[in-house]
Design a protein around this motif. Structure first.
Motif, PDB file in Angstrom:
ATOM      1  N   PRO A   1     -61.521   1.091   2.659  1.00  0.00           N
ATOM      2  CA  PRO A   1     -61.526  -0.384   2.580  1.00  0.00           C
ATOM      3  C   PRO A   1     -60.652  -0.910   1.444  1.00  0.00           C
ATOM      4  N   ASP A   2     -60.522  -0.146   0.376  1.00  0.00           N
ATOM      5  CA  ASP A   2     -59.637  -0.571  -0.714  1.00  0.00           C
ATOM      6  C   ASP A   2     -58.199  -0.715  -0.222  1.00  0.00           C
ATOM      7  N   ILE A   3     -57.758   0.257   0.546  1.00  0.00           N
ATOM      8  CA  ILE A   3     -56.393   0.188   1.087  1.00  0.00           C
ATOM      9  C   ILE A   3     -56.277  -0.998   2.038  1.00  0.00           C
ATOM     10  N   ALA A   4     -57.303  -1.144   2.884  1.00  0.00           N
ATOM     11  CA  ALA A   4     -57.296  -2.263   3.833  1.00  0.00           C
ATOM     12  C   ALA A   4     -57.232  -3.593   3.081  1.00  0.00           C
ATOM     13  N   TYR A   5     -57.998  -3.669   2.012  1.00  0.00           N
ATOM     14  CA  TYR A   5     -58.031  -4.893   1.205  1.00  0.00           C
ATOM     15  C   TYR A   5     -56.655  -5.193   0.626  1.00  0.00           C
ATOM     16  N   HIS A   6     -55.999  -4.147   0.129  1.00  0.00           N
ATOM     17  CA  HIS A   6     -54.694  -4.388  -0.480  1.00  0.00           C
ATOM     18  C   HIS A   6     -53.603  -4.673   0.544  1.00  0.00           C
ATOM     19  N   LEU A   7     -53.752  -4.083   1.715  1.00  0.00           N
ATOM     20  CA  LEU A   7     -52.826  -4.453   2.782  1.00  0.00           C
ATOM     21  C   LEU A   7     -52.993  -5.938   3.093  1.00  0.00           C
ATOM     22  N   ASP A   8     -54.247  -6.375   3.100  1.00  0.00           N
ATOM     23  CA  ASP A   8     -54.534  -7.788   3.351  1.00  0.00           C
ATOM     24  C   ASP A   8     -53.898  -8.670   2.271  1.00  0.00           C
ATOM     25  N   LYS A   9     -53.993  -8.232   1.019  1.00  0.00           N
ATOM     26  CA  LYS A   9     -53.368  -8.995  -0.065  1.00  0.00           C
ATOM     27  C   LYS A   9     -51.865  -9.126   0.172  1.00  0.00           C
ATOM     28  N   TRP A  10     -51.268  -7.993   0.548  1.00  0.00           N
ATOM     29  CA  TRP A  10     -49.829  -7.987   0.784  1.00  0.00           C
ATOM     30  C   TRP A  10     -49.465  -8.957   1.901  1.00  0.00           C
ATOM     31  N   GLU A  11     -50.259  -8.924   2.959  1.00  0.00           N
ATOM     32  CA  GLU A  11     -49.945  -9.771   4.112  1.00  0.00           C
ATOM     33  C   GLU A  11     -50.235 -11.235   3.841  1.00  0.00           C
ATOM     34  N   ARG A  12     -51.023 -11.494   2.799  1.00  0.00           N
ATOM     35  CA  ARG A  12     -51.235 -12.882   2.417  1.00  0.00           C
ATOM     36  C   ARG A  12     -50.068 -13.413   1.571  1.00  0.00           C
ATOM     37  N   GLY A  13     -49.071 -12.559   1.300  1.00  0.00           N
ATOM     38  CA  GLY A  13     -47.848 -13.052   0.678  1.00  0.00           C
ATOM     39  C   GLY A  13     -47.781 -12.955  -0.836  1.00  0.00           C
ATOM     40  N   PHE A  14     -48.620 -12.128  -1.414  1.00  0.00           N
ATOM     41  CA  PHE A  14     -48.555 -11.981  -2.864  1.00  0.00           C
ATOM     42  C   PHE A  14     -47.492 -10.945  -3.234  1.00  0.00           C
ATOM     43  N   ILE A  15     -46.376 -11.434  -3.778  1.00  0.00           N
ATOM     44  CA  ILE A  15     -45.335 -10.482  -4.154  1.00  0.00           C
ATOM     45  C   ILE A  15     -45.750  -9.723  -5.412  1.00  0.00           C
ATOM     46  N   ARG A  16     -46.689 -10.330  -6.138  1.00  0.00           N
ATOM     47  CA  ARG A  16     -47.268  -9.602  -7.270  1.00  0.00           C
ATOM     48  C   ARG A  16     -48.781  -9.667  -7.147  1.00  0.00           C
ATOM     49  N   VAL A  17     -49.401  -8.526  -7.427  1.00  0.00           N
ATOM     50  CA  VAL A  17     -50.853  -8.472  -7.525  1.00  0.00           C
ATOM     51  C   VAL A  17     -51.185  -7.714  -8.793  1.00  0.00           C
ATOM     52  N   VAL A  18     -52.054  -8.293  -9.587  1.00  0.00           N
ATOM     53  CA  VAL A  18     -52.504  -7.615 -10.809  1.00  0.00           C
ATOM     54  C   VAL A  18     -53.979  -7.301 -10.645  1.00  0.00           C
ATOM     55  N   ASN A  19     -54.331  -6.024 -10.738  1.00  0.00           N
ATOM     56  CA  ASN A  19     -55.735  -5.647 -10.668  1.00  0.00           C
ATOM     57  C   ASN A  19     -56.237  -5.334 -12.060  1.00  0.00           C
ATOM     58  N   GLU A  20     -57.122  -6.168 -12.538  1.00  0.00           N
ATOM     59  CA  GLU A  20     -57.706  -5.942 -13.864  1.00  0.00           C
ATOM     60  C   GLU A  20     -59.013  -5.209 -13.646  1.00  0.00           C
ATOM     61  N   GLN A  21     -59.141  -4.025 -14.214  1.00  0.00           N
ATOM     62  CA  GLN A  21     -60.394  -3.285 -14.049  1.00  0.00           C
ATOM     63  C   GLN A  21     -60.633  -2.344 -15.214  1.00  0.00           C
ATOM     64  N   GLY A  22     -61.856  -1.819 -15.258  1.00  0.00           N
ATOM     65  CA  GLY A  22     -62.202  -0.871 -16.300  1.00  0.00           C
ATOM     66  C   GLY A  22     -61.434   0.426 -16.119  1.00  0.00           C
ATOM     67  N   SER A  23     -61.074   1.050 -17.225  1.00  0.00           N
ATOM     68  CA  SER A  23     -60.254   2.266 -17.120  1.00  0.00           C
ATOM     69  C   SER A  23     -61.038   3.417 -16.486  1.00  0.00           C
ATOM     70  N   ASP A  24     -62.361   3.273 -16.363  1.00  0.00           N
ATOM     71  CA  ASP A  24     -63.109   4.347 -15.700  1.00  0.00           C
ATOM     72  C   ASP A  24     -62.790   4.417 -14.208  1.00  0.00           C
ATOM     73  N   HIS A  25     -62.085   3.413 -13.716  1.00  0.00           N
ATOM     74  CA  HIS A  25     -61.685   3.452 -12.302  1.00  0.00           C
ATOM     75  C   HIS A  25     -60.197   3.763 -12.138  1.00  0.00           C
TER      76      HIS A  25
END
Length: 563
Positions: free
Chosen positions: A322-346
């Motif tokens: 689902p993570d990949i699916a989610y990011h494909l969705d982000k891409w298709e929504r037209g975000f030329i940049r996506v920044v994922n802010e998360q804890g370094s444990d991930h």
RNA sequence: GCGCUUGUAGCUCAGCUGGAUAGAGCAACGGACUACGAAUCCGUAGGUCGGGAGUUCGAAUCUCUCCAAGCGCGCCA
């Protein structure tokens, strides 16, 4: 504000040097302008001559001479230019230029420090993304503060930012949550027979259970759920529990003044068929294979150290599909940049998500999405570390922290260090509203300026209506110049902070500015018998207050007029 | 064992993408209010930039190698 024109002067001088034959034609490295640590070396310095020495096969000092002789300073930016050391070009900015910068700050007002560099392009910042299994804790707080500040920085540099929160409302953790609430509904305590393995033990589980039994109604940001009240209806319990926790998290975020534009539910990726689509596409591209009763993705073809299971032998998917699916969705929504802010444990997800996206063969750039990881927060209370354990229910919630310390101080503490350094949050120190707390130091500076304005108003001076052009030439003391230099640096600090996702540069800048203001204040009287000096200094402080407000606004911290 | 991150003053941390004599705040010591907010300011002291090697005009910053800490290394998320 001064730096950019200076770079242009040097670039033009290089061009003239080539035209006159003094320099060899060709490409030059980008002109870098630095601030010397020793003030005797000028306001700015440039090392371009040393960088060119090899290419030009000439001594750096001679190249520097050529550059200087070709500088056309028609705007009288420079007081003098010197060659120093091995070939530095040191620039001494004229007082006139610093003074005129104040007029420009006034002209730009609230937009001073901002830029249009992003050209209104779409960028998404995903942050927090806590699962609805408990209240937001101090680690989420750091993510929220960093993510929101970075979003604001990107907006300040001309990007069209979408703040997004992704949460897992299905899967094993949520099943555990539902079972835990159900157990509480039936009066089962942790440790007793019938308590779920790995159940959530926090007090809030008990609260949700009693709300559920009382058939309460929950309104979360994206859900409206009425409790069924039936302790045997596990699905109803699950939906009610998720909605309850979503509501709590919404309230926590609101208290922190962090808002999101979009919430994405993991379950929606399944219901929209995106997960199935991704699995099929990966198989069709020949990047998956079956082994040991499971379906694998060949992530090793994209830099991972081992292949990863996509579909477990029990038929369910692992989280990263689902993570990949989610990011494909982000891409298709037209975000030329996506920044994922998360804890370094991930951080191990980075390679997998990018590998999956590459394997889809959609032309997504290799470095997409970008990641901004923050290190762990350890909490000290009474000189001892507070262990964070969600299941045991012992941890400091973000809400507790905001209630005890205050929103501004919490935000400031979370962003005052670079994200990839670990943070020790000393609760006792943060609660203590002492000058050790840097946020008070700089808010005090702003409040102090406002207080001066009040006094000035009592004597007939209106700081907001001074004709700067008439008075700025009176500003020439070292303390005044120091402030002016810092003020004009704001655009550079903001753009560097934004480009590197480093809000702490801006907090450091503000601390410096507060320091130079306090020094000035202790050295010089603002309101005096000399009306020209008084007007000039009020004008300077009006710009200083403006810069405090602009910069604090970019960090989401308030600029109080009194404290 | 492998990967990511970190290691700078007694403590907490900066260090502007390789620049000139490494900075700030706490803590310690000594000073500054009969005028705009002392929640402030000034001064003193404090360093093998974890160790070592390399790259070059020049290294806290880049490379390699050790040492130490945190986090990862699941058909968990």
């Amino acid at each position: 504000m001064i730096r950019k024109p200076l770079i242009l002067l040097v670039e033009k001088a290089l061009g003239k040097g080539v035209n006159s034959g003094a320099l060899l034609a060709g490409t030059f490295p980008p002109v870098m302008i630095g601030v010397p640590s020793n003030p005797e070396h000028g306001d700015y310095s440039c090392n371009i001559a040393m960088q060119l020495a090899k290419k030009e096969s000439a001594p750096p000092r001679r190249i520097a001479e050529i550059i200087i002789s070709n500088i056309d300073d028609s705007d009288y930016l420079l007081e003098k230019v010197e060659i120093a050391g091995p070939g530095f070009i040191n620039f001494y900015i004229s007082q006139d230029a610093w003074q005129k910068a104040l007029l420009e700050i006034e002209r730009q007002g609230g937009s001073f420090g901002r830029s249009g560099a992003g050209e209104g392009k779409k960028v998404q910042v995903e942050f927090v993304s806590a699962n609805p299994t408990g209240p937001l804790h101090i680690g989420h707080g750091r993510g929220a503060a960093i993510g929101d500040s970075v979003s604001r920085l990107l907006e300040a540099t001309g990007w069209d930012v979408t703040r997004e929160f992704y949460y897992n409302d299905a899967g094993q953790q949520i099943a555990n949550l539902a079972l835990s609430v159900q157990a509480r509904c039936k009066g089962v305590e942790p440790g007793e027979p019938g308590w779920p393995v790995d159940g959530y033990q926090g007090e809030y589980i008990k609260d949700i259970a009693s709300s559920y039994l009382a058939k309460e109604v929950v309104d979360a940001s994206d859900q409206h759920i009425a409790a069924a009240g039936d302790p045997d209806d596990l699905e109803a319990i699950r939906r009610f529990s998720v909605a309850s926790l979503r509501r709590e998290q919404d309230a926590d975020l609101k208290a922190f003044d962090v808002r999101f534009d979009v919430f994405t539910l993991e379950s929606s990726l399944y219901s929209r068929g995106l997960v199935e689509y991704v699995v099929r596409a990966l198989a069709e591209n020949g990047h998956s294979y079956e082994a040991d009763g499971a379906l694998w993705l060949r992530t090793t073809a994209f830099g991972d150290d081992k292949d990863r299971v996509m579909r477990k032998s029990d038929g369910s998917y692992t989280y990263f599909v689902p993570d990949i699916a989610y990011h494909l969705d982000k891409w298709e929504r037209g975000f030329i940049r996506v920044v994922n802010e998360q804890g370094s444990d991930h951080h191990s997800t980075i390679t997998r998500v990018r590998a999956g996206l590459q394997a889809l063969g959609k032309g997504i750039p290799e470095g997409w999405p970008e990641y901004l990881l923050h290190q762990m927060v350890t909490v000290m209370r009474g000189g001892e570390e507070v262990k964070i354990s969600k299941r045991a229910g012992s941890y400091v919630t973000l809400r507790d922290l905001i209630d005890e310390v205050g929103r501004d101080a919490v935000r400031f503490f979370f962003i005052m260090r670079k994200p990839d350094a670990q943070l020790v949050f000393d609760l006792d120190l943060a609660k203590e509203q002492s000058p050790e707390n840097p946020v008070y130091y700089l808010q005090y500076a702003h409040a102090r300026i406002c207080s001066i304005f009040e006094n000035a108003a009592g004597k007939g001076f209106d700081a907001g209506r001074i004709q700067g052009a008439d008075v700025v030439s009176s500003l020439e003391s070292p303390e005044e110049l120091e402030i002016m230099k810092l003020l004009s640096a704001l655009p550079h600090v903001v753009s560097e902070s934004a480009a590197n996702f480093e809000p702490h540069r801006l907090t450091g800048y503000l601390t410096d500015l507060a320091g130079s203001f306090h020094r000035f204040y202790n050295k010089s009287r603002v309101i005096s018998d000399n009306s020209r000096t008084t007007l000039a200094r009020l004008y300077l402080l009006e710009r200083t207050a403006q810069v405090f407000r602009n910069a604090l606004d970019i960090l989401g911290i308030s600029a109080p007029e009194r404290m």
